[in-house]
Enzyme design. Structure first.
Site, PDB file in Angstrom:
ATOM      1  N   ASP A  47       7.252   0.873 -29.848  1.00  0.00           N
ATOM      2  CA  ASP A  47       5.866   0.763 -29.990  1.00  0.00           C
ATOM      3  C   ASP A  47       5.415  -0.079 -28.805  1.00  0.00           C
ATOM      4  O   ASP A  47       4.213  -0.285 -28.369  1.00  0.00           O
ATOM      5  CB  ASP A  47       5.177   0.498 -31.296  1.00  0.00           C
ATOM      6  CG  ASP A  47       5.512  -0.866 -31.532  1.00  0.00           C
ATOM      7  OD1 ASP A  47       6.153  -1.676 -31.133  1.00  0.00           O
ATOM      8  OD2 ASP A  47       5.132  -1.224 -32.848  1.00  0.00           O
ATOM      9  N   SER A  48       6.272  -0.774 -27.981  1.00  0.00           N
ATOM     10  CA  SER A  48       5.943  -1.520 -26.782  1.00  0.00           C
ATOM     11  C   SER A  48       5.604  -0.486 -25.560  1.00  0.00           C
ATOM     12  O   SER A  48       5.061  -0.914 -24.733  1.00  0.00           O
ATOM     13  CB  SER A  48       7.186  -2.340 -26.324  1.00  0.00           C
ATOM     14  OG  SER A  48       8.178  -1.491 -26.360  1.00  0.00           O
ATOM     15  N   ASP A  86      10.046   4.024 -33.066  1.00  0.00           N
ATOM     16  CA  ASP A  86       9.157   3.001 -33.801  1.00  0.00           C
ATOM     17  C   ASP A  86       8.073   3.420 -34.349  1.00  0.00           C
ATOM     18  O   ASP A  86       7.158   4.106 -33.740  1.00  0.00           O
ATOM     19  CB  ASP A  86       9.130   1.944 -32.872  1.00  0.00           C
ATOM     20  CG  ASP A  86       8.882   0.368 -33.108  1.00  0.00           C
ATOM     21  OD1 ASP A  86       9.098   0.192 -34.199  1.00  0.00           O
ATOM     22  OD2 ASP A  86       8.681  -0.268 -32.202  1.00  0.00           O
ATOM     23  N   LYS A 116      12.084   2.961 -37.245  1.00  0.00           N
ATOM     24  CA  LYS A 116      12.084   1.502 -37.187  1.00  0.00           C
ATOM     25  C   LYS A 116      10.664   1.141 -37.765  1.00  0.00           C
ATOM     26  O   LYS A 116       9.717   1.737 -37.322  1.00  0.00           O
ATOM     27  CB  LYS A 116      12.483   0.794 -36.277  1.00  0.00           C
ATOM     28  CG  LYS A 116      12.046  -0.662 -36.047  1.00  0.00           C
ATOM     29  CD  LYS A 116      12.679  -1.245 -34.798  1.00  0.00           C
ATOM     30  CE  LYS A 116      11.598  -1.549 -33.780  1.00  0.00           C
ATOM     31  NZ  LYS A 116      10.521  -2.242 -34.062  1.00  0.00           N
ATOM     32  N   GLU A 118       8.394  -2.170 -39.245  1.00  0.00           N
ATOM     33  CA  GLU A 118       8.325  -3.651 -39.010  1.00  0.00           C
ATOM     34  C   GLU A 118       8.025  -3.888 -40.812  1.00  0.00           C
ATOM     35  O   GLU A 118       7.228  -3.679 -41.208  1.00  0.00           O
ATOM     36  CB  GLU A 118       7.095  -4.171 -38.372  1.00  0.00           C
ATOM     37  CG  GLU A 118       7.287  -4.202 -37.091  1.00  0.00           C
ATOM     38  CD  GLU A 118       6.324  -4.774 -36.077  1.00  0.00           C
ATOM     39  OE1 GLU A 118       5.586  -5.533 -36.596  1.00  0.00           O
ATOM     40  OE2 GLU A 118       6.539  -4.684 -34.835  1.00  0.00           O
ATOM     41  N   GLU A 185      13.767 -10.088 -34.444  1.00  0.00           N
ATOM     42  CA  GLU A 185      13.027 -10.549 -33.240  1.00  0.00           C
ATOM     43  C   GLU A 185      12.691 -12.149 -33.355  1.00  0.00           C
ATOM     44  O   GLU A 185      12.054 -12.493 -34.352  1.00  0.00           O
ATOM     45  CB  GLU A 185      11.942  -9.598 -32.826  1.00  0.00           C
ATOM     46  CG  GLU A 185      11.209  -9.817 -31.676  1.00  0.00           C
ATOM     47  CD  GLU A 185      10.284  -9.069 -31.022  1.00  0.00           C
ATOM     48  OE1 GLU A 185      10.207  -7.993 -31.636  1.00  0.00           O
ATOM     49  OE2 GLU A 185       9.723  -9.346 -30.111  1.00  0.00           O
TER      50      GLU A 185
HETATM   51  O1  KIV Z   1       8.519  -1.931 -29.438  1.00  0.00           O
HETATM   52  C1  KIV Z   1       9.860  -2.501 -29.162  1.00  0.00           C
HETATM   53  O2  KIV Z   1      10.167  -2.096 -27.908  1.00  0.00           O
HETATM   54  C2  KIV Z   1      10.784  -3.140 -29.969  1.00  0.00           C
HETATM   55  C3  KIV Z   1      11.596  -4.026 -29.533  1.00  0.00           C
HETATM   56  C4  KIV Z   1      10.768  -5.114 -28.730  1.00  0.00           C
HETATM   57  C5  KIV Z   1      12.693  -4.314 -30.396  1.00  0.00           C
HETATM   58  O3  KIV Z   1      10.198  -3.222 -31.346  1.00  0.00           O
END
Ligand code: KIV
Length: 269
Positions: A47-48, A86, A116, A118, A185
């Protein structure tokens, strides 16, 4: 090192624990995903994307439709690395039903291998609900960027006894829920080491020390495209920004001086 002629799966990643370090990077688009695919064990469509690709202030601004579009692009142009999507903020926290509906959409519409989330102790029951219904989940613990407003910024975790205990409990709850992997993280080394040593599943670190079973970074960060707020845990392996700047400067100069295009770049002349 094992060589595979098919795409790696989450069971391949599980088998790598204690055998070889797992390599992972993020990708949001075809050009980067194609380049890193043969080199990585898994690719995370993080989600980055919201911050790195769209310049938004935080990962909270990532949407579900965007997640699906970017993940599909990455899956479609890769064949080796396991691809993990994510789940964006707000797409799984409301209820079990909402989490299942959105995770199922991501898996079905993109062809990715896993999602993924959180996930602290409060969200571990959601992880269990998803796993029991066929959704493979990597649980992201420690510094959870979707909790940035609660944390008051992006801060390393596990530096106090209370914080270390919380992270270990988050890990335990997600392992019991059936997460196939943990992503740690910004976690202090002793805590990351403890969790990696006491988990049967692969523990992937980002700013969580070499004690983890594998490492992940945001690709743009290690290539020097990350901008001024690149976290301390990043090592820059290349200066791609300099290469892009030099190439684009040469192009602009050639255009201005009439040096580009040449006859070989034209039709009918
Ligand atoms: O969103 C992302 O890129 C992440 C990484 C920092 C692990 O969750």
């Amino acid at each position: 090192m094992t060589t595979h002629t098919r795409r790696l799966t989450i069971t391949d990643l599980a088998a790598m624990k204690h055998q070889q370090k797992i390599t992972a990077l993020t990708a949001y688009s075809t050009p980067i995903a194609r380049l890193i695919d043969p080199l990585m064990d898994f690719i995370l469509v993080g989600d980055s994307t919201a911050m790195v690709a769209y310049g938004r202030r935080s990962t909270l601004a990532m949407g579900l439709e965007e997640t699906i579009a970017h993940t599909r692009a990455v899956v479609d142009c890769t064949q080796h690395a396991c691809v993990i999507a994510d789940m964006p903020f707000g797409s799984y926290q409301e209820s079990f039903a909402q989490a299942l509906r959105n995770c199922a959409r991501v898996l079905a519409e993109t062809g990715c291998d896993a999602v993924k989330l959180e996930s602290n102790q409060a969200l571990a029951p959601t992880v269990a609900f998803l796993v029991e219904r066929g959704i493979p989940v990597m649980a992201h613990i420690g510094l959870m960027p979707q909790f940035v407003n609660l944390m008051g910024g992006y801060k390393a975790q596990g530096l106090t006894e209370t914080s270390a205990t919380t992270i270990k409990q988050d890990a335990q709850a997600n392992l019991a829920a059936g997460a196939f992997s943990l992503l740690l993280e910004g976690v202090a080394e002793p805590v990351a080491r403890y969790i990696s040593e006491h988990s049967a599943v692969p523990c992937i670190g980002i700013g969580a020390s070499p004690a983890c079973d594998g490492q992940i970074l945001v690709t743009e960060d290690l290539l020097g495209l990350g901008g001024p707020n690149t976290p301390r845990f990043v090592k820059q392996y290349a200066d791609v920004a300099a290469v892009i700047r030099a190439g684009c400067e040469r192009y602009a100069n050639d255009v201005r001086q009439g040096e580009f295009p040449q006859p070989q770049h034209c039709y009918g002349c």
